[in-house]
Design an enzyme around this catalytic site. Structure first.
Site, PDB file in Angstrom:
ATOM      1  N   GLN A 164      -3.817   3.132  -4.764  1.00 22.08           N
ATOM      2  CA  GLN A 164      -4.750   2.437  -3.888  1.00 22.08           C
ATOM      3  C   GLN A 164      -6.168   2.481  -4.446  1.00 22.08           C
ATOM      4  OE1 GLN A 164      -4.473   0.729  -0.521  1.00 22.08           O
ATOM      5  NE2 GLN A 164      -2.838   0.369  -1.971  1.00 22.08           N
ATOM      6  N   THR A 179       0.803  -1.226   0.000  1.00 15.27           N
ATOM      7  CA  THR A 179       0.000   0.000   0.000  1.00 15.27           C
ATOM      8  C   THR A 179       0.836   1.276   0.000  1.00 15.27           C
ATOM      9  OG1 THR A 179      -0.105  -0.222   2.397  1.00 15.27           O
ATOM     10  CG2 THR A 179      -1.957  -1.078   1.159  1.00 15.27           C
ATOM     11  N   GLY A 191      -7.397   2.405   1.549  1.00 18.59           N
ATOM     12  CA  GLY A 191      -7.283   1.041   1.054  1.00 18.59           C
ATOM     13  C   GLY A 191      -8.599   0.440   0.624  1.00 18.59           C
ATOM     14  N   GLU A 192      -9.695   0.870   1.253  1.00 15.79           N
ATOM     15  CA  GLU A 192     -10.977   0.224   0.990  1.00 15.79           C
ATOM     16  C   GLU A 192     -12.034   1.119   0.349  1.00 15.79           C
ATOM     17  OE1 GLU A 192     -10.560  -3.129   4.431  1.00 15.79           O
ATOM     18  OE2 GLU A 192      -9.987  -1.056   4.671  1.00 15.79           O
ATOM     19  N   PRO A 220      -0.209  11.673  -3.323  1.00 11.76           N
ATOM     20  CA  PRO A 220      -1.202  11.441  -4.380  1.00 11.76           C
ATOM     21  C   PRO A 220      -0.865  10.280  -5.300  1.00 11.76           C
ATOM     22  CG  PRO A 220      -0.721  13.784  -4.160  1.00 11.76           C
ATOM     23  CD  PRO A 220       0.275  13.068  -3.304  1.00 11.76           C
ATOM     24  N   ILE A 224      -4.388  14.000   1.757  1.00  9.17           N
ATOM     25  CA  ILE A 224      -3.732  12.994   0.931  1.00  9.17           C
ATOM     26  C   ILE A 224      -2.218  13.146   1.117  1.00  9.17           C
ATOM     27  CG2 ILE A 224      -3.447  12.067  -1.384  1.00  9.17           C
ATOM     28  CD1 ILE A 224      -6.291  11.815  -0.192  1.00  9.17           C
ATOM     29  N   LEU A 225      -1.607  12.153   1.741  1.00  9.27           N
ATOM     30  CA  LEU A 225      -0.183  12.229   2.054  1.00  9.27           C
ATOM     31  C   LEU A 225       0.679  12.125   0.811  1.00  9.27           C
ATOM     32  CD1 LEU A 225      -0.135   9.925   5.210  1.00  9.27           C
ATOM     33  CD2 LEU A 225      -0.021  12.419   5.173  1.00  9.27           C
ATOM     34  N   LYS A 263      -7.494   9.970   6.198  1.00 10.42           N
ATOM     35  CA  LYS A 263      -8.454   8.869   6.249  1.00 10.42           C
ATOM     36  C   LYS A 263      -7.920   7.764   5.345  1.00 10.42           C
ATOM     37  CE  LYS A 263     -12.422  11.995   6.883  1.00 10.42           C
ATOM     38  NZ  LYS A 263     -13.716  12.453   6.326  1.00 10.42           N
TER      39      LYS A 263
END
Length: 743
Positions: free
Chosen positions: A643, A472, A709-710, A637, A634-635, A706
């Site tokens: 992801q 990830t 991944g999902e 992009p 967003i750490l 936040k």
């Protein structure tokens, strides 16, 4: 001052992965390594009456065949086999006795000097069984559905909230109604890397274990409990994971068998499962849902009924959050939810990317699309009519929710306004074109975690935490956070993970790692920075001698005054002041529960999809899709987009291809290979577009992030199903949507 956070940087572990330097669990070597091969049961339920191993043992180089008859003593208590992700019940114990509980259950381990010899010897073992009747079909066993047992797992997977209002009365009086049955087949994770454990037996009886896992400390906990060993005698290492998607959250049986064999033989042992054996533990459970919606003539949803029944094993109560997503997304006043499970003769299901969410959200989002057609309202407009800033399942406001902006930007990018609403009205030659959309949602959680940071005597930063990276980008974003916090170049920062000796971290799942471990990395680097600041102040003639902590910033490997950047001390000077020793800090990050308790925290998405359906053959292609994501800060992009794209691809897979097909006559999954278990290939994937909507949230965690991944997968299946309806006029409520259902 931020130099790296928010930048689309390449993965720091990328070179190691593409050059083969990254080593996985089955690639670590050891002197005198032996190889174990698992023998699987050929029946679904019953008992072993005889197991003949003499022919296998007669082969030179075969060291042992371990069965229930000759295995070493193992722990008996259920608690000895619990792990961080264990549901209520009695966990499976490999080789415990002669009882067979599911098809493919491990019944023996052959250990030999080579893998090929162990595999051949395993083929010589003869097993006699006394079979018993089995039940593996959820649909024909719905009459046995019951409420799940409660346990610690229910803290993370609570049951549906109690009924609110009066569904029956309001639904009956509603001018617009929709009801339907929605279902999906079982699915298996199928990561590229098979499950493997290399157990290195040390001279003093200690074990160093290279395991495929999403939590090295979880595997360590399991081994120490099951084999009554001390934590200091077991070290689990897992620096790289070749995909897992939830299958590595629980220790799998090859770990248990490899440890058992290594301790018995006092030799190092590697056990690797075959692709077929990857279908013998854990899966996304088959689930059947019933939904009924009532709405007024203006489109306001005023009544929701949503129940779900999922399968579980006979020995554990695996559960998911399935119906609760309905009131989390739509603020109806009259809601009745229910969730039950049916114990079957299968292995315990296992969390699989967006567990429960990618089951419940597609069902409710398909029903909402049906309601839009019932009312003659555009599906996007209907969602805006029912928009809410409160999570009605918890009756709390969201800490942030930019879903409305997701709708706007996604629709604009996709061209939704050009859609002809009539099903079957858009075409290109013999292809029917359909446009569909869906909302997506996934909870934004944070767990406790620890991290350690060391500034070495040569001015390099080393940060560690026992988390995992299942592909990830964890290595990369943690390096970014550490580098930014202490104002250092990324090339001077090394982040390490995947070792049970490292500071405590939870299993890597639930989309919480960036928030959880990222917060720990930020905290430990800030506290290390305070130590360095104090050392800098002690330097003779220091320009920072009278400064306060709030007066300084960390930039370009220096601590400097915000108001006078020329007044600065280098980090190297600060560490030099420490008497020739590195500067060290270990810290804990905890969720700000008092700050968070009054809010619901979640990521949101709006998904727009175009499909082309061949009207002669019934084949479906997803020709383009847009996902607009509100996922906090967003750490990175670049890794974030990967992801979401990965989730979108899996959403296509879930909607159109993936299903584990069981022959209920023999109780076995039949398509247990990548040749027959269908997943998308390059030719299936076309134009996928991702939009990150700006979202600020200072409640969710210190970083304002936040997990991503999902959220990328949950909205896709319904958007595809809705697009298929728009193209064909056929409403398919059973996933996957295969061409036979279209024809």
């Amino acid at each position: 001052m931020s130099n790296y956070i928010g930048k689309p940087l390449s993965r720091v572990d990328g070179v190691a992965k593409v050059t083969g330097k990254a080593k996985y669990a089955a690639e670590f070597d050891a002197p005198d390594l032996t190889y174990g091969y698992v023998v699987s049961s050929t029946i679904t339920k019953g008992r072993i009456t005889h197991i003949e191993t003499s022919e296998a043992l007669s082969l030179p180089g075969v060291l042992s065949v371990i069965t229930h008859e000759n295995r070493p003593k193992i722990a008996w208590l259920d608690m000895s086999y619990k792990d961080q992700d264990a549901p209520p019940g009695s966990p499976f114990r490999p080789l415990r006795d002669n009882k067979i509980s599911y098809s493919g259950q491990p019944i023996a381990l052959v250990v030999a000097e080579t893998f090929e010899l162990a595999r051949y010897a395993a083929s010589l073992i003869r097993v006699d069984y006394r079979e018993a009747p089995h039940e593996t079909n959820l649909d024909t066993n719905l009459h046995r559905a019951r409420k799940p047992k409660s346990g610690l797992a229910s803290l993370l997977k609570p049951p549906p909230p109690k009924p609110r209002g009066n569904f029956d009365e309001v639904y009956a009086a509603s001018p617009a109604k929709v009801e339907g049955r929605y279902s999906h087949s079982p699915e298996h994770h199928n990561p590229m890397e098979m499950f493997a454990s290399t157990v290195v037996y040390e001279k003093d009886g200690k074990l160093t274990i290279y395991d495929k896992t999403q939590g090295a400390q979880n595997s360590q906990l399991y081994v120490t409990q099951a084999f009554n060993m001390s934590f200091s005698d077991v070290r689990v290492i897992s620096p790289f994971v070749g995909g897992a998607f939830g299958s590595g959250l629980r220790p799998q049986y090859q770990l248990f068998l490899a440890v058992m064999a290594a301790r018995e033989l006092k030799r190092s042992v590697r056990v690797t499962l075959t692709r077929q054996q990857m279908f013998t533990f854990g899966h996304r459970p088959a689930t059947i849902q019933n939904i009924a919606l009532g709405a007024d003539s203006n489109g306001k949803i005023n009544a929701i009924y949503h129940d779900a029944v999922g399968e579980t094993s006979q020995f554990e109560d695996y559960t998911e959050i399935v119906p609760t997503w309905s009131p989390m997304i739509y603020p109806a006043e009259n809601v009745t939810l229910d969730y039950k499970i049916v114990p079957l003769d299968v292995f315990t299901p296992l969390d699989m990317r967006a567990p429960g969410g990618v089951t419940g959200v597609p069902a409710i989002e398909t029903a909402i699309d049906e309601m839009a057609y019932e009312l003659g309202i555009d599906p996007l407009e209907l969602r805006l009519i029912n928009y809410s800033d409160r999570n009605m399942a918890e009756d709390k406001p969201f800490s942030s929710k930019e879903l409305r902006e997701c709708f706007r930007q996604g629709a604009e990018r996709f061209g939704w306004a050009k859609r002809n609403p009539k099903p079957g009205s858009m075409r290109d030659g013999h292809n029917l074109i359909g446009w569909g959309m869906s909302t997506g949602m996934w909870e934004a959680n944070q767990m406790p975690a620890r991290a350690e940071a060391v500034l070495t005597v040569n001015g390099k930063l080393r940060v560690t935490s026992a988390t995992a990276d299942i592909g990830t980008g964890t290595y990369t974003i943690m390096t970014q956070i550490a580098a930014d916090t202490l104002g250092m170049p990324m090339e001077d920062v090394l982040f390490k993970l995947g070792d049970s000796d490292m500071p405590l971290a939870p299993i890597e799942g639930g989309s919480w790692t960036a928030a959880t471990v990222g917060s720990a990395v930020k905290v430990v680097c800030e506290e290390l920075g305070r130590k360095l600041f104090k050392l800098a102040q002690k330097i003779p003639g220091s320009p920072l001698a009278k400064a306060k902590w709030d007066d300084v910033e960390f930039v370009d490997k220096h601590i400097r005054l915000k108001q006078n950047p020329a007044a600065a001390v280098s980090l190297q000077q600060a560490v030099d002041q420490n008497g020739g020793a590195a500067v060290w800090q270990k810290s804990t990050s905890l969720p700000a529960m008092m700050k968070q308790k009054n809010y619901s925290r979640a990521a949101h998405s709006a998904v727009f999809v175009e499909v082309m359906v061949d009207e002669d053959l019934g084949t479906i292609r997803v020709t383009r899709a847009v996902s607009a994501i509100a996922g906090g800060k967003i750490l990175n992009p670049k890794t974030a987009r990967s992801q979401i794209i990965g989730g979108m691809v899996w959403g296509i897979s879930k909607a159109l291809e993936e299903e584990s097909v069981m022959d209920h006559t023999i109780g076995r999954f039949m398509n247990h290979s990548l040749a027959e278990y269908h997943v998308p290939v390059n030719a299936d994937i076309h134009d996928l577009d991702v939009i990150f909507v700006e979202e600020h949230d200072d409640i969710v965690n210190p970083l304002g992030v936040k997990g991503l991944g999902e959220i990328g997968i949950v909205g896709m299946p319904a958007a595809i199903a809705n697009a298929v309806f728009h193209a064909t006029g056929k409403r398919i409520r059973e996933l996957p949507i295969t061409l036979d259902k279209i024809l």
